[in-house]
Design a protein around this motif. Structure first.
Motif, PDB file in Angstrom:
ATOM      1  N   ASP A 115      35.092  42.850  41.350  1.00  0.00           N
ATOM      2  CA  ASP A 115      34.458  41.628  41.837  1.00  0.00           C
ATOM      3  C   ASP A 115      35.457  40.489  41.988  1.00  0.00           C
ATOM      4  N   SER A 116      36.401  40.396  41.085  1.00  0.00           N
ATOM      5  CA  SER A 116      37.388  39.323  41.132  1.00  0.00           C
ATOM      6  C   SER A 116      38.217  39.387  42.415  1.00  0.00           C
ATOM      7  N   ALA A 117      38.659  40.585  42.772  1.00  0.00           N
ATOM      8  CA  ALA A 117      39.470  40.742  43.984  1.00  0.00           C
ATOM      9  C   ALA A 117      38.671  40.400  45.233  1.00  0.00           C
ATOM     10  N   ALA A 118      37.415  40.843  45.273  1.00  0.00           N
ATOM     11  CA  ALA A 118      36.570  40.569  46.434  1.00  0.00           C
ATOM     12  C   ALA A 118      36.314  39.075  46.592  1.00  0.00           C
ATOM     13  N   ARG A 119      35.988  38.401  45.509  1.00  0.00           N
ATOM     14  CA  ARG A 119      35.727  36.964  45.574  1.00  0.00           C
ATOM     15  C   ARG A 119      36.983  36.186  45.975  1.00  0.00           C
ATOM     16  N   SER A 120      38.124  36.654  45.527  1.00  0.00           N
ATOM     17  CA  SER A 120      39.378  35.992  45.885  1.00  0.00           C
ATOM     18  C   SER A 120      39.626  36.067  47.389  1.00  0.00           C
ATOM     19  N   ARG A 166      33.066  35.317  48.097  1.00  0.00           N
ATOM     20  CA  ARG A 166      31.736  35.802  47.741  1.00  0.00           C
ATOM     21  C   ARG A 166      31.874  37.185  47.136  1.00  0.00           C
ATOM     22  N   ALA A 167      30.810  37.632  46.468  1.00  0.00           N
ATOM     23  CA  ALA A 167      30.784  38.993  45.954  1.00  0.00           C
ATOM     24  C   ALA A 167      30.429  39.963  47.076  1.00  0.00           C
ATOM     25  N   LEU A 168      30.835  41.210  46.929  1.00  0.00           N
ATOM     26  CA  LEU A 168      30.352  42.251  47.831  1.00  0.00           C
ATOM     27  C   LEU A 168      28.963  42.673  47.395  1.00  0.00           C
TER      28      LEU A 168
END
Length: 277
Positions: free
Chosen positions: A54-59, A63-65
């Motif tokens: 989640d951290s990588a996606a939000r970065s 937003r979250a996937l």
């Protein structure tokens, strides 16, 4: 029709869409198979935490996937494993794909060797684009260094983005690269083609004209509702202000594309003259 590529169709078993696309494939005598997509509804919370960063996606996206986006990525990764183990290039479709006649008459019979020398992935269509809007899309997104195969153009767009995965060709090398750089928890969108290009060193091209279309106007998407809810909103006034810049960008892109063609033509002419001496 002597098709060179098998077709793999990613589909949820519960989608109810298989009969339509199977009938089309059978009518044209295409070698196809269904790949059972992973059902996001079956994820337990602890399993999702293990499969998704989640951290990588939000970065990357602010937003979250969604669960569906994570499941979609994992489903295509299963497919890439089959491509590598099979050692053959394939065409990947999603089960809501609409197909032009040229898909069957031309794309399925492309020569594999020349294609594999210029690309790892060729995008055959774009999500959320209707046929009636295609001419405008081609105008605003010209291709650079396009090659012709069977009268169709394959090249690099000026801007690659998350343009969907409704239909694409992928080589064993492309599948191998995709698997290598996406190993571990899902941290990006499946159709984030710039990410695949930059992080995975994949050569990603696009086809003109497109031959695969998403039936988004007639079939509901399992992903779209949750994605819209999570995506950051963009003010309408911002699009209006950007319109003049888009016009300038349009002229610049076509100018650059024309210069590249002239330079390549001059280079090719020089080589031919040199060879004749």
């Amino acid at each position: 029709m002597a098709a060179r590529f098998p077709v793999m169709i990613v589909s949820l078993a519960r989608s109810g869409r298989r009969e339509r696309i199977a009938e089309v494939m059978s009518r044209y005598g295409v070698d196809f198979s269904f790949i059972d997509a992973i059902d996001a509804r079956r994820f337990e919370s602890d399993e999702l935490a293990r499969l998704y960063d989640d951290s990588a996606a939000r970065s990357r996206y602010r937003r979250a996937l969604t669960r569906g986006e994570v499941a979609c990525f994992l489903s295509h990764r299963l497919l890439w494993q089959r491509v590598v183990s099979g050692g053959r290039s394939v065409i990947v479709l999603e089960d809501d794909a609409l197909l032009d006649h040229a898909f069957f008459a031309k794309v399925l019979t492309w020569p594999e060797g020349p294609l594999a020398r210029i690309a790892d992935v060729v995008l055959l269509g774009r999500s959320k684009l209707s046929r009636s809007s295609a001419a405008r899309a081609y105008l605003y997104e010209p291709l650079k260094r396009a090659k012709r195969i069977d009268g169709m153009r394959i090249g690099t767009p000026f801007k690659q983005w998350t343009s969907g995965s409704v239909g694409y060709w992928i080589s064993p090398r492309g599948a191998m690269l995709a698997l290598a750089h996406t190993e571990g928890p899902v941290r990006a969108l499946l159709d984030d083609w710039p990410w695949h290009r930059d992080d995975g060193a994949m050569i990603i091209k696009e086809l003109r004209p497109y031959v695969v279309w998403e039936a988004f106007e007639s079939l509901a998407s399992d992903l779209e509702g949750e994605r819209i809810r999570l995506a950051p909103t963009r003010a309408r006034w911002r699009d209006c202000l950007l319109e003049p810049l888009r016009t300038v960008r349009l002229i610049a892109r076509w100018t650059v594309a024309a210069v590249i063609r002239l330079v390549e033509s001059a280079g090719g002419s020089g080589k031919r003259h040199g060879g004749a001496q």
